[in-house]
Design a protein around this motif. Structure first.
Motif, PDB file in Angstrom:
ATOM      1  N   ALA A 169       0.804  -1.219   0.000  1.00 46.35           N
ATOM      2  CA  ALA A 169       0.000   0.000   0.000  1.00 46.35           C
ATOM      3  C   ALA A 169       0.839   1.272   0.000  1.00 46.35           C
ATOM      4  CB  ALA A 169      -0.945  -0.007   1.202  1.00 46.35           C
ATOM      5  N   ALA A 170       1.975   1.262   0.695  1.00 46.71           N
ATOM      6  CA  ALA A 170       2.778   2.483   0.807  1.00 46.71           C
ATOM      7  C   ALA A 170       3.875   2.569  -0.241  1.00 46.71           C
ATOM      8  CB  ALA A 170       3.400   2.558   2.202  1.00 46.71           C
ATOM      9  N   ALA A 171       3.989   1.595  -1.122  1.00 46.27           N
ATOM     10  CA  ALA A 171       5.096   1.553  -2.081  1.00 46.27           C
ATOM     11  C   ALA A 171       4.776   2.371  -3.326  1.00 46.27           C
ATOM     12  CB  ALA A 171       5.395   0.110  -2.464  1.00 46.27           C
ATOM     13  N   LYS A 172       5.804   2.757  -4.041  1.00 50.76           N
ATOM     14  CA  LYS A 172       5.630   3.404  -5.332  1.00 50.76           C
ATOM     15  C   LYS A 172       6.184   2.477  -6.417  1.00 50.76           C
ATOM     16  CE  LYS A 172       9.938   6.057  -5.642  1.00 50.76           C
ATOM     17  NZ  LYS A 172      10.503   7.374  -5.980  1.00 50.76           N
ATOM     18  N   ALA A 173       5.636   2.636  -7.628  1.00 48.85           N
ATOM     19  CA  ALA A 173       6.089   1.811  -8.754  1.00 48.85           C
ATOM     20  C   ALA A 173       6.024   2.657 -10.020  1.00 48.85           C
ATOM     21  CB  ALA A 173       5.220   0.568  -8.868  1.00 48.85           C
ATOM     22  N   ASP A 174       6.771   3.786  -9.977  1.00 46.75           N
ATOM     23  CA  ASP A 174       6.757   4.704 -11.110  1.00 46.75           C
ATOM     24  C   ASP A 174       7.758   4.326 -12.185  1.00 46.75           C
ATOM     25  OD1 ASP A 174       4.850   6.231  -9.768  1.00 46.75           O
ATOM     26  OD2 ASP A 174       6.389   7.402  -8.719  1.00 46.75           O
ATOM     27  N   SER A 175       8.698   3.449 -11.850  1.00 46.62           N
ATOM     28  CA  SER A 175       9.756   3.097 -12.797  1.00 46.62           C
ATOM     29  C   SER A 175      10.146   1.638 -12.617  1.00 46.62           C
ATOM     30  CB  SER A 175      10.985   3.998 -12.577  1.00 46.62           C
ATOM     31  OG  SER A 175      11.576   3.685 -11.314  1.00 46.62           O
ATOM     32  N   TRP A 176      10.940   1.161 -13.573  1.00 46.37           N
ATOM     33  CA  TRP A 176      11.462  -0.208 -13.472  1.00 46.37           C
ATOM     34  C   TRP A 176      12.370  -0.342 -12.250  1.00 46.37           C
ATOM     35  CZ3 TRP A 176       9.824  -4.402 -15.893  1.00 46.37           C
ATOM     36  CH2 TRP A 176      10.611  -5.565 -15.810  1.00 46.37           C
ATOM     37  N   ASP A 177      13.101   0.718 -11.954  1.00 50.70           N
ATOM     38  CA  ASP A 177      13.978   0.685 -10.771  1.00 50.70           C
ATOM     39  C   ASP A 177      13.160   0.521  -9.496  1.00 50.70           C
ATOM     40  OD1 ASP A 177      16.235   0.934 -12.311  1.00 50.70           O
ATOM     41  OD2 ASP A 177      16.379   3.117 -12.072  1.00 50.70           O
ATOM     42  N   ASP A 178      11.968   1.129  -9.456  1.00 51.38           N
ATOM     43  CA  ASP A 178      11.107   0.961  -8.284  1.00 51.38           C
ATOM     44  C   ASP A 178      10.709  -0.510  -8.116  1.00 51.38           C
ATOM     45  OD1 ASP A 178      11.165   3.664  -7.702  1.00 51.38           O
ATOM     46  OD2 ASP A 178       9.322   4.092  -8.833  1.00 51.38           O
ATOM     47  N   LEU A 179      10.389  -1.151  -9.228  1.00 47.30           N
ATOM     48  CA  LEU A 179      10.025  -2.572  -9.160  1.00 47.30           C
ATOM     49  C   LEU A 179      11.217  -3.408  -8.726  1.00 47.30           C
ATOM     50  CD1 LEU A 179       7.788  -3.132 -12.335  1.00 47.30           C
ATOM     51  CD2 LEU A 179       7.092  -2.563 -10.006  1.00 47.30           C
ATOM     52  N   ALA A 180      12.374  -3.089  -9.238  1.00 45.57           N
ATOM     53  CA  ALA A 180      13.567  -3.833  -8.858  1.00 45.57           C
ATOM     54  C   ALA A 180      13.852  -3.668  -7.369  1.00 45.57           C
ATOM     55  CB  ALA A 180      14.765  -3.363  -9.689  1.00 45.57           C
ATOM     56  N   ALA A 181      13.590  -2.483  -6.841  1.00 45.07           N
ATOM     57  CA  ALA A 181      13.810  -2.263  -5.405  1.00 45.07           C
ATOM     58  C   ALA A 181      12.802  -3.056  -4.568  1.00 45.07           C
ATOM     59  CB  ALA A 181      13.713  -0.776  -5.096  1.00 45.07           C
ATOM     60  N   LEU A 182      11.592  -3.187  -5.079  1.00 42.33           N
ATOM     61  CA  LEU A 182      10.585  -3.949  -4.357  1.00 42.33           C
ATOM     62  C   LEU A 182      10.863  -5.451  -4.405  1.00 42.33           C
ATOM     63  CD1 LEU A 182       7.284  -2.142  -5.480  1.00 42.33           C
ATOM     64  CD2 LEU A 182       8.153  -2.319  -3.138  1.00 42.33           C
ATOM     65  N   GLY A 183      11.240  -5.942  -5.578  1.00 35.52           N
ATOM     66  CA  GLY A 183      11.404  -7.383  -5.771  1.00 35.52           C
ATOM     67  C   GLY A 183      10.096  -8.038  -6.181  1.00 35.52           C
ATOM     68  N   PHE A 184      10.198  -9.159  -6.853  1.00 34.70           N
ATOM     69  CA  PHE A 184       9.043  -9.830  -7.441  1.00 34.70           C
ATOM     70  C   PHE A 184       8.597 -11.003  -6.574  1.00 34.70           C
ATOM     71  CE2 PHE A 184       7.419 -12.724 -11.011  1.00 34.70           C
ATOM     72  CZ  PHE A 184       6.181 -12.112 -11.042  1.00 34.70           C
ATOM     73  N   ILE A 185       7.297 -11.053  -6.273  1.00 33.77           N
ATOM     74  CA  ILE A 185       6.693 -12.217  -5.637  1.00 33.77           C
ATOM     75  C   ILE A 185       6.121 -13.094  -6.748  1.00 33.77           C
ATOM     76  CG2 ILE A 185       4.997 -13.065  -3.981  1.00 33.77           C
ATOM     77  CD1 ILE A 185       7.259 -11.398  -2.748  1.00 33.77           C
ATOM     78  N   ASP A 186       6.782 -14.194  -7.010  1.00 36.21           N
ATOM     79  CA  ASP A 186       6.446 -15.047  -8.148  1.00 36.21           C
ATOM     80  C   ASP A 186       5.397 -16.089  -7.756  1.00 36.21           C
ATOM     81  OD1 ASP A 186       6.539 -16.028 -10.700  1.00 36.21           O
ATOM     82  OD2 ASP A 186       8.593 -16.800 -10.583  1.00 36.21           O
ATOM     83  N   HIS A 187       4.759 -16.660  -8.775  1.00 38.00           N
ATOM     84  CA  HIS A 187       3.787 -17.742  -8.593  1.00 38.00           C
ATOM     85  C   HIS A 187       3.787 -18.565  -9.877  1.00 38.00           C
ATOM     86  CE1 HIS A 187       0.819 -15.376 -10.964  1.00 38.00           C
ATOM     87  NE2 HIS A 187       1.294 -14.338 -10.300  1.00 38.00           N
ATOM     88  N   PRO A 188       3.051 -19.653  -9.962  1.00 37.21           N
ATOM     89  CA  PRO A 188       3.170 -20.516 -11.150  1.00 37.21           C
ATOM     90  C   PRO A 188       2.948 -19.818 -12.482  1.00 37.21           C
ATOM     91  CG  PRO A 188       2.081 -21.721  -9.402  1.00 37.21           C
ATOM     92  CD  PRO A 188       2.260 -20.316  -8.893  1.00 37.21           C
ATOM     93  N   ASP A 189       2.059 -18.818 -12.543  1.00 37.87           N
ATOM     94  CA  ASP A 189       1.840 -18.063 -13.781  1.00 37.87           C
ATOM     95  C   ASP A 189       2.478 -16.679 -13.720  1.00 37.87           C
ATOM     96  OD1 ASP A 189       0.255 -20.058 -15.056  1.00 37.87           O
ATOM     97  OD2 ASP A 189      -1.442 -19.470 -13.809  1.00 37.87           O
ATOM     98  N   GLY A 190       3.307 -16.450 -12.691  1.00 38.25           N
ATOM     99  CA  GLY A 190       3.818 -15.107 -12.445  1.00 38.25           C
ATOM    100  C   GLY A 190       4.662 -14.542 -13.565  1.00 38.25           C
ATOM    101  N   GLN A 191       5.630 -15.308 -14.066  1.00 40.32           N
ATOM    102  CA  GLN A 191       6.510 -14.800 -15.122  1.00 40.32           C
ATOM    103  C   GLN A 191       5.715 -14.413 -16.364  1.00 40.32           C
ATOM    104  OE1 GLN A 191       9.986 -14.559 -15.020  1.00 40.32           O
ATOM    105  NE2 GLN A 191      10.108 -15.256 -12.903  1.00 40.32           N
ATOM    106  N   ALA A 192       4.783 -15.280 -16.761  1.00 41.78           N
ATOM    107  CA  ALA A 192       4.008 -15.015 -17.975  1.00 41.78           C
ATOM    108  C   ALA A 192       3.101 -13.804 -17.794  1.00 41.78           C
ATOM    109  CB  ALA A 192       3.192 -16.247 -18.349  1.00 41.78           C
ATOM    110  N   MET A 193       2.411 -13.729 -16.642  1.00 39.08           N
ATOM    111  CA  MET A 193       1.510 -12.600 -16.418  1.00 39.08           C
ATOM    112  C   MET A 193       2.281 -11.288 -16.314  1.00 39.08           C
ATOM    113  SD  MET A 193      -1.343 -14.087 -13.757  1.00 39.08           S
ATOM    114  CE  MET A 193      -2.489 -15.375 -14.253  1.00 39.08           C
ATOM    115  N   ALA A 194       3.389 -11.312 -15.569  1.00 42.02           N
ATOM    116  CA  ALA A 194       4.176 -10.087 -15.406  1.00 42.02           C
ATOM    117  C   ALA A 194       4.761  -9.628 -16.736  1.00 42.02           C
ATOM    118  CB  ALA A 194       5.283 -10.314 -14.382  1.00 42.02           C
ATOM    119  N   THR A 195       5.214 -10.546 -17.555  1.00 41.65           N
ATOM    120  CA  THR A 195       5.766 -10.181 -18.858  1.00 41.65           C
ATOM    121  C   THR A 195       4.706  -9.499 -19.718  1.00 41.65           C
ATOM    122  OG1 THR A 195       7.375 -11.977 -18.808  1.00 41.65           O
ATOM    123  CG2 THR A 195       6.806 -11.080 -20.967  1.00 41.65           C
TER     124      THR A 195
END
Length: 293
Positions: A169-195
């Protein structure tokens, strides 16, 4: 196999206690009823003790009467499975993706609570398993994201389901760097959906596999828990987010062209759906239109 007419005569005789009343009820002569019982006794041994104005069943006769009752119940079960008239009782089976399944499960329980004779069997499964389950007749109904081209399957558009980028809730995701700082929570369809989604949100991104992975969860109902605790972001279908118990702890990132999956209802094309399955489909559609799923 024992002649059904003989069994019907015997069961009626055991109920009425009289050859005369049995013959009248079945529209037979007393001689015909007596003959039917004699045929059974030739096959099974003594079934009756005959006394003036009274009959008594032997142990073999009581066992045969139990057998007649079991056949009657089996016949009722068969008729229940074959008839389209039984909309309020019997078993209905449904296999769905996990996300829409989370949203639909309370809806299914509402229907079962309103019609206690219904038994709803619901399973979460990916597209290939759902398709095979319907083809193999282990489930009557299925929801899949890819419309099958197998002629044995009928398919109908059921509901659209957008993918969503979800962060704490308190995070920002304005850039790819923001996502990299957060890290990815993966799941069985995670890579495909995120891509699929992130290629529109961040067109020049170096790929989901370059992001640090901060977790992996294979249970659809638990994927958002690490996101809510601030461990990373994920990409999921909207219904998974709507079913999450702590919506205030997560946030949807808006701002890109939507990626929307069409869910298809599938069932065997060669025979009609029973009334209880049609009732289930109608109930699910109504709930989706009203926003209950």
């Amino acid at each position: 196999m024992l002649n059904p007419q003989w069994l019907r005569s015997f069961a009626t005789l055991a109920e009425t206690g009289s050859f005369t009343r049995t013959a009248a009820r079945l529209g037979l002569t007393q001689a015909a009823v007596s003959q039917h019982v004699s045929h059974l006794e030739d096959a099974l041994g003594p079934l009756l003790v005959r006394r003036p104005r009274q009959i008594e069943l032997t142990p073999a006769g009581r066992a045969l009467l139990d057998y007649c009752a079991e056949l009657e119940q089996a016949d009722k079960r068969l008729q229940s499975r074959l008839t389209d008239a039984q909309a309020d009782c019997g078993e209905v089976s449904l296999v769905t993706p996990g996300s829409i399944g989370l949203a639909l499960y309370p809806v299914l329980l509402d229907l079962q609570q309103a019609h206690r004779g219904l038994v709803i069997r619901h399973r979460f499964a990916p597209d290939p398993e759902a398709r095979d389950a319907v083809l193999n007749n282990t489930y009557e109904l299925g929801l899949v994201t890819l419309r099958p081209d197998d002629p044995r399957l009928a398919s109908e558009a059921f509901i659209e389901e957008p993918l969503e980028l979800l962060v704490p809730a308190a995070a920002k995701a304005d850039s790819w760097d923001d996502l990299a700082a957060l890290g990815f929570i993966d799941h069985p369809d995670g890579q495909a959906m995120a891509t699929r989604l992130l290629s529109r949100q961040f067109p020049a991104n170096p790929g989901v596999r370059t992001l640090p992975r901060h977790g992996f969860v294979n249970q659809i109902g638990l994927i958002l828990e690490p996101v809510a605790r601030g461990f990373g972001f994920t990409v999921l279908p909207r219904h998974a987010r709507l079913a999450f118990a702590r919506p205030d702890a997560i946030r949807v990132i808006e701002g890109c062209a939507p990626v929307v999956d069409q869910l298809w209802l599938i069932y065997r094309a060669e025979w009609p759906l029973p009334a209880r399955a049609l009732r289930l489909v109608e109930h699910m559609r109504r709930a989706c239109l009203q926003g209950g799923a």
